[in-house]
Design a protein around this motif. Structure first.
Motif, PDB file in Angstrom:
ATOM      1  N   GLY A 133     -15.088  -0.256   7.760  1.00  0.00           N
ATOM      2  CA  GLY A 133     -13.678   0.068   7.603  1.00  0.00           C
ATOM      3  C   GLY A 133     -13.326   0.121   6.135  1.00  0.00           C
ATOM      4  O   GLY A 133     -14.167  -0.149   5.263  1.00  0.00           O
ATOM      5  N   LYS A 150      -5.797  -5.169   0.376  1.00  0.00           N
ATOM      6  CA  LYS A 150      -6.478  -4.859   1.639  1.00  0.00           C
ATOM      7  C   LYS A 150      -5.480  -4.307   2.664  1.00  0.00           C
ATOM      8  O   LYS A 150      -5.742  -3.288   3.318  1.00  0.00           O
ATOM      9  CB  LYS A 150      -7.158  -6.119   2.163  1.00  0.00           C
ATOM     10  N   ASP A 166      -5.580  -0.478   4.159  1.00  0.00           N
ATOM     11  CA  ASP A 166      -5.668  -0.259   5.612  1.00  0.00           C
ATOM     12  C   ASP A 166      -4.526   0.628   6.104  1.00  0.00           C
ATOM     13  O   ASP A 166      -4.731   1.573   6.868  1.00  0.00           O
ATOM     14  CB  ASP A 166      -5.622  -1.598   6.358  1.00  0.00           C
ATOM     15  N   LYS A 167      -3.307   0.318   5.663  1.00  0.00           N
ATOM     16  CA  LYS A 167      -2.155   1.078   6.140  1.00  0.00           C
ATOM     17  C   LYS A 167      -2.162   2.501   5.596  1.00  0.00           C
ATOM     18  O   LYS A 167      -1.794   3.451   6.308  1.00  0.00           O
ATOM     19  CB  LYS A 167      -0.860   0.360   5.759  1.00  0.00           C
TER      20      LYS A 167
END
Length: 417
Positions: free
Chosen positions: A34, A201, A205-206
């Motif tokens: 990810g 982080k 991610d968003k």
């Protein structure tokens, strides 16, 4: 145009965002499962353009000797039989002059200031939140002589129009009330009210989720083996998923960028400088930090991230070693416990380290590199989070053939000859 971005840290994902905004078809490739699972994962949480300065500067060699001898010193060197380590160190020493410091800082501040403005714009346009705060950074000096010596820093801040405040002890407590409970003494501080904080982080991610909705493709769990060259152009990238092809290619792999670039004749002087952090659960919000406090004596940043305190620091030159050393945790615990002794459960903190991709002069490497369809966005050191939006935007401008709002020609790899 199809663009392949190698790396899904904060720099790679912001690059993908601005490339997609410019109308390109974008694919991001990473070996991790990810985004933001390496250096972007647990950094100090600062968005601090006011502190965008090269590590190489006048007086640093002398200070380095003192730091190496300190119990909780900010510098650790673990020598290795690695020619790239020693080459990088010698080049860094060559930049430890007043003249080189001035040039290098002048190359860093514009992209950092631009990045902060773009980050504000992004919060408004796409509504992204990431435990963000905009309440400034306080550089705390434990002794009066160090507070008295900030004149040089203030001149640079004035030169670039960066707002600042010089505070005595009570002034520091007025902006950071938790310091009233400090076990350690301090004389005062230099505050930059326009700096921000946030969880890198969560942001990455968003933003990755947002750009995915806009059509950006992420290819995770994919090993990147080598760049393929044909006829003066990049013909593709060999990966564990096969050869991936695009019209343009962006290397945003942080400390690992040189491994792909050296075999195709590009010498990018990027070397890892390991940093550590602990993330402390807050137990008493009333005496926790409000924003970021920089403990100048130990070069430790103490940052409020929602219901957590992120404590980051140490410059460890030890190659690609990712082992966690207890002595480094001890330093981080000492700093936060000394300044905010009642704020959090330090013994329950999580412990992390990451490899900051440092150039020997300080500024990142942004721009085209040797091959007409190859671009670099790497070498941001401790400022990847701070510079990410600016770096991503100017890179998208370059690839799109648009004139950028700031001049990034001095950040091209050609500056190394």
């Amino acid at each position: 145009m199809k663009v392949l971005v190698l790396g899904s840290g904060v720099v790679g994902v912001t690059s993908a965002h601005y490339l997609a905004e410019a109308g390109h078809e974008v694919e991001v490739v990473d070996r991790q499962s990810g985004p933001a699972l390496e250096t972007s994962f647990g950094n100090a949480g600062e968005v601090s353009p006011g502190y965008a300065s090269p590590w190489a500067g006048p007086g640093i060699p002398t200070k380095a000797i003192k730091w190496l001898l300190m119990k909780h010193g900010p510098l650790v060197v673990r020598p290795k039989l690695d020619p790239y380590m020693w080459s990088w160190l010698f080049k860094m020493l060559g930049n430890c002059t007043s003249a080189r410091y001035a040039v290098n800082k002048a190359r860093m501040v514009p992209v950092a200031e631009y990045a902060r403005d773009l980050l504000k714009e992004m919060r408004q346009t796409i509504g992204i939140t990431y435990d963000d705060r905009a309440q400034g950074t306080l550089q705390l000096f434990r002794e009066q002589k160090y507070l008295d010596g900030v004149g040089g820093d203030i001149e640079v801040l004035k030169q670039f129009g960066v707002p600042y405040e010089v505070l005595d002890r009570q002034g520091c407590i007025s902006v950071e009330p938790g310091l009233a409970t400090a076990d350690g003494s301090f004389a005062g501080g230099l505050r930059l009210p326009n700096d921000e904080t946030g969880d890198c982080k969560i942001f990455t991610d968003k933003l990755a989720a947002h750009v995915t909705e806009r059509g950006v493709k992420f290819r995770f769990d994919t090993r990147i083996d080598k760049i393929l060259v044909e006829g003066g152009r990049i013909a593709g990238v060999a990966t564990s998923a096969g050869v991936l092809k695009a019209d343009a290619y962006v290397v945003a792999l942080g400390s690992y960028s040189p491994f792909l670039l050296r075999p195709i004749g590009i010498s990018a002087p990027v070397y890892p400088v390991k940093g550590y952090s602990i993330t402390v659960p807050i137990t008493n919000a009333d005496v926790a930090p409000v924003s970021t406090v920089m403990d100048d004596s130990y070069k430790v940043a103490i940052t409020r991230l929602g219901d957590r305190i992120r404590v980051g620091g140490t410059a460890e030159i030890s190659g690609f070693d990712l082992r966690l050393h207890q002595s480094r945790r001890d330093t981080l615990e000492y700093s936060v416990s000394n300044l905010f002794p009642k704020a959090g459960a330090v013994k329950d903190a999580t412990f992390w380290c990451g490899l900051r991709p440092m150039t020997p002069d300080g500024p990142p490497i942004i721009g085209k590199a040797r091959y007409e369809n190859l671009y670099l966005n790497t070498g941001h050191g401790t400022l990847g989070w701070t510079m990410s939006c600016g770096s991503g935007r100017v890179l998208a401008d370059l690839i799109s053939g648009r004139k950028s709002e700031i001049d990034v020609a001095p950040l091209n790899i050609s500056r190394y000859g």
